[in-house]
Design a protein around this motif. Structure first.
Motif, short mmCIF file in Angstrom:
data_model
loop_
_atom_site.label_atom_id
_atom_site.label_comp_id
_atom_site.label_asym_id
_atom_site.label_seq_id
_atom_site.Cartn_x
_atom_site.Cartn_y
_atom_site.Cartn_z
N ALA A 16 0.53 -1.05 0.15
CA ALA A 16 -0.31 -0.49 -0.31
C ALA A 16 0.62 0.88 -0.45
O ALA A 16 0.67 2.50 -0.76
CB ALA A 16 -0.62 0.40 1.63
N GLY A 21 -1.02 6.94 -1.72
CA GLY A 21 -2.30 7.41 -2.51
C GLY A 21 -3.17 7.60 -1.80
O GLY A 21 -3.16 6.37 -0.45
N THR A 22 -4.07 7.84 -1.78
CA THR A 22 -5.45 7.95 -1.22
C THR A 22 -6.76 7.26 -1.17
O THR A 22 -6.86 7.40 -2.60
CB THR A 22 -5.51 10.03 -0.21
N ALA A 23 -7.45 6.78 -0.61
CA ALA A 23 -8.68 6.04 -0.84
C ALA A 23 -9.72 7.21 -1.17
O ALA A 23 -9.43 8.24 -1.11
CB ALA A 23 -8.98 4.97 0.75
N ASN A 24 -10.29 6.53 -2.06
CA ASN A 24 -11.61 7.24 -2.16
C ASN A 24 -12.60 7.57 -1.74
O ASN A 24 -13.50 6.84 -0.24
CB ASN A 24 -12.29 6.61 -4.03
N THR A 69 -11.25 1.45 -4.70
CA THR A 69 -9.76 1.51 -5.55
C THR A 69 -9.76 2.65 -4.51
O THR A 69 -10.22 3.93 -4.71
CB THR A 69 -9.98 1.66 -5.98
N ALA A 70 -8.29 3.23 -4.70
CA ALA A 70 -8.03 4.11 -4.32
C ALA A 70 -7.72 5.51 -5.04
O ALA A 70 -7.57 4.82 -6.10
CB ALA A 70 -6.46 3.83 -3.91
N ASP A 71 -7.13 6.56 -4.85
CA ASP A 71 -6.98 7.41 -6.23
C ASP A 71 -5.78 7.07 -7.32
O ASP A 71 -5.79 7.07 -8.53
CB ASP A 71 -6.61 9.00 -5.94
N ASN A 72 -5.38 6.26 -6.49
CA ASN A 72 -3.97 5.53 -7.97
C ASN A 72 -4.02 4.57 -7.98
O ASN A 72 -2.86 4.43 -8.54
CB ASN A 72 -2.39 5.78 -6.95
N THR A 75 -6.25 -1.20 -6.10
CA THR A 75 -7.50 -2.27 -5.65
C THR A 75 -7.20 -2.89 -4.56
O THR A 75 -6.08 -3.29 -3.98
CB THR A 75 -7.68 -3.05 -6.43
N TYR A 76 -8.25 -2.24 -3.31
CA TYR A 76 -8.35 -3.42 -1.97
C TYR A 76 -9.51 -4.18 -1.77
O TYR A 76 -10.46 -3.65 -1.56
CB TYR A 76 -7.66 -2.21 -0.42
#
Length: 344
Positions: A16, A21-24, A69-72, A75-76
């Motif tokens: 991560a 990046g930051t999460a949506n 899905t994070a901004d970058n 996928t988690y």
């Protein structure tokens, strides 16, 4: 065209961070999925005083899934599978995962890389009810070519697919599931006989050439024997081919598995072919297994097909013959199956 079987926390956190990046704002999206498989079975299982009819609903699960899905682009998510029947393994699998350009990392109770990456033969029906290469085989014996390492807590890494190739690696410090009492303290006990270290790997190739889909796999698994005997080594190979045939598609394939316990070796082979056209599938699948101690051979064949009645609802019908040749307990079975698969 092909029917294929593809195939902690520190590693997850590292991946991560590397993907910084930051999460949506929307966060995780939750889904509930599941399926019910049941069958009516008529025939003779070769045992004395057999009833000759059986209703089975042995394979039913509800899956709770969440993914974000994070901004970058990272996928988690997580997945928890609840058994539909009361069993000693009530929660079937549970794990976290991260996916991105680096591949996929999975941590938790899940199939190992050797099972995820291997190809086996297709079942006669699209529901898998008629498969003789499955843990749900209706006669209690489970001949299989799947290089299975169980659902013990493990860390798995799967590479991106490059030029058709994909590699998976798994490691578990204890080859058993935590909730079944394997870990009695923070680090568990070594040589307690409950479950040793485990490693598995799988490499497969998947590509389409001029309308023909090709899948090839090689798998390996090792489990430590904490009681001082021989460790378990197993390796397998699989092949799938898919191509158009008239208005439908043909999928053909087979696989091989060798399990070596030192003094005991078990060899398994399977082969099958399936034809699909619209909502219909028909096919044949066979499996053969040889134990060198005690000297036993198991052979089974399944013939039949399936039909998709509506979205998420399928029915299957077919015939299965099962034969076990052994000086300890011989068995010769014939059965007709009518089954259903409901998934959502």
């Amino acid at each position: 065209m092909m029917k294929k079987l593809l195939l902690g926390t520190t590693a997850l956190a590292t991946a991560a961070l590397l993907s910084a990046g930051t999460a949506n704002a929307d966060g995780l999206t939750m889904k509930v999925e599941g399926y019910f498989q049941g069958a009516m079975i008529f025939g003779d299982n070769g045992l004395p005083n057999s009833r000759g009819v059986s209703f089975r609903d042995w394979n039913n699960e509800i899956h709770f899934k969440a993914e974000g899905t994070a901004d970058n682009g990272l996928t988690y998510g997580f997945r928890i599978e609840l058994e539909g029947n009361t069993t000693g393994d009530q929660i079937d699998e549970q794990y976290l995962y991260l996916k991105g350009a680096f591949g996929q990392i999975i941590f938790g109770e899940d199939d190992g890389a050797s099972e995820k990456m291997g190809y086996i033969s297709p079942a006669p029906d699209n529901n898998g009810i008629l498969s003789v290469n499955t843990g749900n085989f209706v006669f209690g014996s489970t001949p299989t070519t799947v290089n299975n390492t169980g659902d013990g807590v493990k860390l798995t890494y799967i590479t991106p697919r490059i030029a058709g190739f994909q590699l998976g690696l798994s490691y578990a410090p204890e080859a058993c599931e935590e909730r079944q009492g394997c870990l009695v303290n923070e680090f568990g006990l070594d040589n307690d006989g409950l479950g040793g270290q485990q490693f598995s790997a799988g490499l497969n190739f998947s590509k389409e050439f001029s309308g023909v889909s090709l899948g090839v796999s090689g798998t390996y698994a090792w489990t430590e024997n904490e009681l001082g005997g021989s460790d378990l080594d197993s390796y397998g190979f699989g092949l799938n081919l898919g191509f158009a045939a008239g208005a439908g598609e043909i999928t053909a394939g087979g696989s091989y598995l060798m399990m070596d316990f030192g003094a005991i070796e078990i060899e398994s082979y399977d082969a099958g072919i399936q034809y699909a056209q619209g909502p219909f599938t028909v096919g044949v699948q066979s499996i053969w297994q040889d134990y060198d101690f005690p000297n036993t051979e198991v052979w089974a064949v399944s013939v039949g097909g399936g039909y998709e009645v509506a979205t998420g609802l399928g029915v299957s019908a077919g015939y299965i013959h099962y034969d076990r040749d052994s000086g300890l307990a011989a068995q010769d079975s014939d059965a007709f199956l009518i089954g259903t698969m409901l998934s959502f």
